[in-house]
Design an enzyme around this catalytic site. Structure first.
Site, PDB file in Angstrom:
ATOM      1  N   TYR A 148      -0.649   5.577 -21.599  1.00 45.40           N
ATOM      2  CA  TYR A 148      -1.568   4.772 -22.404  1.00 45.40           C
ATOM      3  C   TYR A 148      -1.832   3.433 -21.724  1.00 45.40           C
ATOM      4  CZ  TYR A 148      -3.165   1.986 -26.433  1.00 45.40           C
ATOM      5  OH  TYR A 148      -3.869   1.164 -27.275  1.00 45.40           O
ATOM      6  N   THR A 183      -2.300  -2.257 -38.959  1.00 47.02           N
ATOM      7  CA  THR A 183      -2.875  -0.998 -39.435  1.00 47.02           C
ATOM      8  C   THR A 183      -1.737  -0.059 -39.810  1.00 47.02           C
ATOM      9  OG1 THR A 183      -2.867   0.076 -37.270  1.00 47.02           O
ATOM     10  CG2 THR A 183      -4.810  -1.269 -37.828  1.00 47.02           C
TER      11      THR A 183
END
Length: 249
Positions: A148, A183
């Site tokens: 990532y 989130t």
């Protein structure tokens, strides 16, 4: 504010919390929002389901947006994937690596490739692309998600190169180096590992998550004319994490 009045704004990854927040911000400032995601959703005046790693679907997406609305002004590439199989490079298999690169880097490459001709075709030529990257692209990390981080570093370099390449065309390209934003998905990463959040908070200068409103406001700024002299840049939105050697007690 009506900074996006009459402007057609494509939000990729629109079904995510950050994507929804950015779409809402564009709409609140007068933008015509086209929400795009690989899953079905209801974001935007026009909601599109498309796989942004499939070039034919990406090409058709932008052709359809311009055919429907007449022009294209803003693209926000919020697509991304944090895969549980993405660990240390020594422990990550090739299929996981390729899946992470496709989701986080190839999708941005294809979106930019097929959006730019339409942005340059807008009269007057111009518009803005904002790419979601990560503060992990700017530092070395000893744990997990190495695929990532490498993909997001690729997004940053693509942003720089494309921003410089297009600078005289009126098309601006910038990236946001997101730190931890509040989130459900971000909190779930820490909740899977009890005590992990407390360990991280010690090293976060502001000692908190960033908010969705702060994320949306930063993207909206970079997409707006207020950022008219900013291009080929990666703006950190991390509460000072990447600048901190030590933090106050």
């Amino acid at each position: 504010m009506t900074r996006f009045a009459g402007r057609v704004c494509v939000v990729n990854g629109a079904a995510s919390e950050i994507g929804r927040a950015v779409a809402a911000r564009f709409a609140a400032e007068g933008g015509v929002v086209v929400g795009v995601d690989v899953i079905g959703h209801d974001v935007g005046e026009q909601s599109v389901q498309a796989d942004l790693t499939d070039e034919a679907q990406v090409r058709a997406l932008y052709d359809d947006v311009v055919a429907t609305h007449g022009h294209l002004d803003v693209v926000y590439n919020n697509v991304g994937l944090m895969d549980r199989g993405d660990l240390s490079l020594l422990d990550t298999d090739l299929d996981t690596w390729r899946r992470v690169q496709d989701a986080n880097l190839t999708s941005v490459f294809l979106s930019c490739k097929h959006a730019v001709p339409h942005l340059r075709g807008t009269e007057p030529s111009g518009g803005a692309i904002v790419n979601a990257a990560s503060f992990l692209a700017d530092i070395g990390a000893a744990t997990a998600q190495m695929g990532y981080a490498a993909a997001k570093a690729g997004v940053v370099q693509l942003t720089r190169d494309l921003g410089v390449h297009l600078a005289r065309s009126g098309v601006r390209v910038n990236a946001v180096l997101f730190g931890p934003i509040d989130t459900a998905a971000q909190r779930a990463v820490f909740e899977r590992n009890p005590g992990a959040l407390d360990k991280r908070l010690v090293h976060w200068p502001m000692g908190r998550f960033g908010t969705l409103d702060e994320a949306a406001a930063t993207v909206a700024f970079l997409a707006s004319d207020d950022a008219g002299f900013i291009t080929a840049s990666a703006i950190p939105l991390d509460g000072g994490i990447t600048e901190a050697f030590t933090v106050p007690d």
